[in-house]
Design a protein around this motif. Structure first.
Motif, mmCIF file in Angstrom:
data_model
loop_
_atom_site.group_PDB
_atom_site.id
_atom_site.type_symbol
_atom_site.label_atom_id
_atom_site.label_comp_id
_atom_site.label_asym_id
_atom_site.label_seq_id
_atom_site.Cartn_x
_atom_site.Cartn_y
_atom_site.Cartn_z
ATOM 1 N N ARG A 16 -19.538 51.833 69.247
ATOM 2 C CA ARG A 16 -19.494 50.499 70.167
ATOM 3 C C ARG A 16 -21.307 50.278 70.827
ATOM 4 O O ARG A 16 -22.108 49.561 70.227
ATOM 5 N N PHE A 17 -20.937 51.315 71.697
ATOM 6 C CA PHE A 17 -22.653 51.026 72.563
ATOM 7 C C PHE A 17 -24.004 51.174 71.586
ATOM 8 O O PHE A 17 -24.687 51.188 71.619
ATOM 9 N N VAL A 18 -23.073 52.640 71.255
ATOM 10 C CA VAL A 18 -24.320 53.228 69.770
ATOM 11 C C VAL A 18 -25.055 51.933 69.163
ATOM 12 O O VAL A 18 -26.215 52.151 68.731
ATOM 13 N N ASP A 19 -24.356 51.726 68.771
ATOM 14 C CA ASP A 19 -24.639 50.149 67.482
ATOM 15 C C ASP A 19 -25.325 49.111 67.613
ATOM 16 O O ASP A 19 -25.721 48.469 67.285
ATOM 17 N N ILE A 22 -28.207 50.818 70.465
ATOM 18 C CA ILE A 22 -29.241 52.165 69.869
ATOM 19 C C ILE A 22 -29.700 51.586 69.156
ATOM 20 O O ILE A 22 -30.972 51.594 68.393
ATOM 21 N N ARG A 23 -29.034 51.496 67.954
ATOM 22 C CA ARG A 23 -29.801 50.731 66.880
ATOM 23 C C ARG A 23 -30.854 49.386 66.450
ATOM 24 O O ARG A 23 -31.461 50.159 65.825
ATOM 25 N N PRO A 24 -30.453 49.080 67.285
ATOM 26 C CA PRO A 24 -31.542 47.680 67.181
ATOM 27 C C PRO A 24 -32.616 48.049 67.391
ATOM 28 O O PRO A 24 -33.596 47.062 66.432
ATOM 29 N N ARG A 90 -26.179 60.832 65.155
ATOM 30 C CA ARG A 90 -25.940 60.158 63.511
ATOM 31 C C ARG A 90 -26.979 59.386 63.591
ATOM 32 O O ARG A 90 -27.351 59.098 62.865
ATOM 33 N N VAL A 91 -27.311 58.598 64.325
ATOM 34 C CA VAL A 91 -28.406 57.458 65.121
ATOM 35 C C VAL A 91 -29.591 57.955 65.176
ATOM 36 O O VAL A 91 -30.835 57.148 64.703
ATOM 37 N N SER A 92 -29.606 58.717 66.146
ATOM 38 C CA SER A 92 -31.057 58.722 66.810
ATOM 39 C C SER A 92 -31.068 60.008 67.109
ATOM 40 O O SER A 92 -31.242 60.443 68.889
#
Length: 125
Positions: A16-19, A22-24, A90-92
């Motif tokens: 949830r923290f990553v989404d 970080i993702r935005p 997987r995101v950054s």
């Protein structure tokens, strides 16, 4: 009724923290020169990583001081560390690289014991 274990809940919090955090901001982080340090500090605060890093650093110092009686190992297990790494990667991947450089390479260059004690403030981010 099925109940999530504490480890499963922690994994969901990391995801949830990553989404949410970080993702935005991914485009700004990866392409527009936004420094990652504010996000990394927040991640350290939210998940208690700063305290774990301080404990790990203190254990490293203790091993340097007393080679005969190494302290007991405590903290997060390898599976939790690996899951956190996978979630970030997987995101950054660049954010993970910044974290590794700040907490691994930079902290590892402090090689005199007195200096290590002085700079025992956790990760250099």
């Amino acid at each position: 009724m099925y109940e999530w274990t504490e480890e499963q809940q922690a994994h969901r919090r990391r995801r949830r923290f990553v989404d949410e955090e970080i993702r935005p901001q991914l485009d700004d982080l990866e392409h527009n020169g936004m420094p990652p340090y504010a996000i990394l500090r927040k991640m350290y605060d939210v998940f208690g990583l700063k305290e774990m890093a301080k404990e790990s650093f203190a254990r490293q110092l203790e091993r340097k001081i007393s080679v005969r009686n190494p302290p007991e190992r405590a903290g997060v297990g390898p599976a939790a560390q690996l899951i956190s790494t996978i979630e970030l990667c997987r995101v950054s991947p660049g954010l993970l690289t910044s974290l590794g450089v700040s907490s691994g390479l930079a902290a590892g260059t402090i090689n005199k014991l007195v200096r290590r004690r002085k700079w025992n403030a956790g990760p250099l981010i």
